[in-house]
Enzyme design. Structure first.
Site, short mmCIF file in Angstrom:
data_model
loop_
_atom_site.label_atom_id
_atom_site.label_comp_id
_atom_site.label_asym_id
_atom_site.label_seq_id
_atom_site.Cartn_x
_atom_site.Cartn_y
_atom_site.Cartn_z
CG HIS A 135 -5.25 4.19 1.19
ND1 HIS A 135 -4.62 3.00 0.88
CD2 HIS A 135 -6.54 4.05 0.82
CE1 HIS A 135 -5.50 2.18 0.32
NE2 HIS A 135 -6.68 2.79 0.28
CG ASP A 164 -2.18 0.72 1.15
OD1 ASP A 164 -2.13 1.97 1.16
OD2 ASP A 164 -3.23 0.07 1.03
CB SER A 218 -9.31 1.09 0.10
OG SER A 218 -8.43 1.24 -0.97
#
Ligand SMILES: [Ca+2]
Ligand SMILES: [Ca+2]
Ligand SMILES: [Ca+2]
Length: 485
Positions: free
Chosen positions: A253, A196, A423
């Site tokens: 994120h 990620d 996600s």
């Protein structure tokens, strides 16, 4: 020790099974490779300009490689995987920059014609699969100490861990609170890779669950464990090509994803993850401009090699909350090799509101035995409006709107925020993999995948959208559960 031996031999059996299954698929798919990637170029899938990934045959010599590249005045930009380091008997995988003044398709045609080349493809780019969180007043406000399993989880916080029997209840949550409240123990020996952005390793709700690579010793500018990366103490940054897995507020994120998997419980701070003691290994490849196929392959291969080099390191899965790329055989091979090492690849279905059965998107759409492809549902149990779907290609749905987890704020301080996207659904499933692997330490990767899918419950809203209309439900992962033998 005997447990490790049993587990290792079971892994080898499983690895052989999945390797054979994968070989059959590639034998079928191979002739269409050039056609597939050209179709994806025509569809406008984004890629690095004037870059190609070339898989050379194992028999190709250095002279063969130079000759093939000279067809397009190509220069090597990266050695993605060298033949000498590969366990799958394939040749060198290189990325090259092509000479100026020719189209990518023309360069591909020139290189494909060389006898030393197995396949050539663009260096596709990917983005994380987060969307703007729908404005939901019910989710406003801060979660106050919702992280004990005592039933005091406010309904506006962490709905993704609730279930029909918890108080408060939400029938569309994952059931994690029911399992943990009944005494399910997440093992700190279970590891997951977060492929990620980077992860905020200093966040107080994450810091104790960040993997420390004791084999590389301290930060001493030496590659003590000999994996080719100097001082990969908490993971590696493949985007920046350095050991810094957390760079600042832009790594939100990856930090959010990590918290859904393994934020600490019962520390009177924030929420908690599905497997609140699991260890996170950061393999950062998404940067400010997204991530490339070459860096994705390097990140996956890194996690695989960590486990292969140290079989007692129990890496059970990688979380992959990214996508949107074209077809890449090089990426599919890396995922399959992870499967051969007993690592599941849990991946976001994507946020384009399309049917993946008709419009494949990668990596979500590779049909590999170690993959679990995840769609998102909202707290009312419907498919999230943005979520991709596919009755054949999406395995399971999980909570993916108004998900509260760990982030750095805009000033880089430890904080929490609500995010949405496939996600956010994906790490619920990765956390479930880690919890099941904790409860059933001898389960192989195929057995874990089967257990997650078998334990899922039917949600009629998902009929025709997700395989068997499945919704993640791990409420049966409780002490005394029957594990595969
Ligand atoms: Ca190292
Ligand atoms: Ca070192
Ligand atoms: Ca916490």
């Amino acid at each position: 020790m005997s447990l490790h031996r049993v587990s290792a031999s079971a892994c080898i059996t499983a690895a052989l099974t999945s390797f054979l299954a994968f070989s059959a698929q590639t034998a079928f798919a191979q002739p269409r490779h050039g056609e597939r990637v050209r179709d994806d170029l025509d569809r406008g899938r984004s890629h690095r300009p004037a870059e190609l990934i070339i898989q050379f045959k194992a028999t190709a010599s250095e002279a063969d490689i130079r000759r093939a590249m000279s067809r397009v005045q190509g220069t090597v930009s990266e050695e993605v995987a060298r033949k000498s380091n590969r366990r799958d008997r394939k040749g060198d995988l290189l990325s090259i920059r092509t000479g100026q003044g020719r189209s990518l398709k023309d360069a591909m045609t020139q290189i494909e014609a060389d006898d030393a080349v197995e396949f050539v493809e663009p260096n596709w780019t990917y983005t994380h699969q987060q969307v703007a969180n729908p404005n939901d007043p019910a989710m406003a406000g801060t979660c106050r100490a919702p992280d004990a399993y005592n039933g005091n989880v406010p309904s506006h916080c962490l709905w993704g861990v609730l279930s029909a029997t918890t108080s408060p209840s939400n029938a569309y949550g994952s059931g994690a609170l029911a399992a943990l409240g009944a005494g399910a123990q997440c093992s700190s020996a279970v590891h997951v890779g977060v492929i990620d952005e980077g992860v905020m390793i200093s966040h107080p709700d994450l810091s104790t669950n960040i993997w420390v690579n004791s084999r590389d010793g301290t930060v001493d500018r030496r590659d003590n464990d000999g994996n080719g990366l100097i001082d990969d103490i908490n993971g590696w940054n493949f985007d920046g090509r350095n050991r810094t897995v957390y760079g600042g507020s832009f790594d939100d994120h990856g930090s959010h994803v990590a918290g859904t998997i393994a934020a600490r419980a019962n520390n009177a701070a924030g929420g908690f993850g599905i497997c609140p003691n699991a260890k996170i290994i950061s393999a950062k490849f998404l940067g400010l401009l997204g991530g490339s196929t070459t860096n994705a392959i390097a990140a996956i291969n890194y996690i695989t090699k960590l486990k292969v080099d140290n079989p007692t390191l129990r890496i059970v899965a990688t979380n992959n909350s990214w996508g949107g790329g074209g077809f890449s055989q090089g990426l599919a091979d890396a995922i399959a090799n992870a499967g051969n090492a007993g690592i599941l690849f849990v991946v976001a279905a994507g946020n384009s509101n399309v049917n993946l059965d008709a419009a494949p998107s990668y990596p979500a759409s590779y049909n590999l035995p170690n993959m679990i492809t995840v769609a998102a549902i909202n707290s009312a149990g419907s498919r999230a409006s943005f979520s991709n779907y596919g009755a054949n290609s999406v395995h399971i749905a999980a909570p993916g709107t108004n998900i509260y987890s760990t982030v750095p704020n805009s000033r880089g301080q430890a904080a929490y925020s609500y995010y949405a996207g496939t996600s956010m659904a994906t790490p619920h499933v990765t956390g479930a993999v880690a919890l099941y692997a904790s409860m059933c330490p001898n389960a192989t990767a195929p057995q874990i995948k089967n257990a997650i899918l078998s334990a899922a419950k039917v949600n009629g809203n998902l009929t025709g959208l997700v395989q068997n209309a499945r919704q993640l439900d791990l409420s049966s992962f409780v002490p005394g559960m029957v594990c595969p033998q």
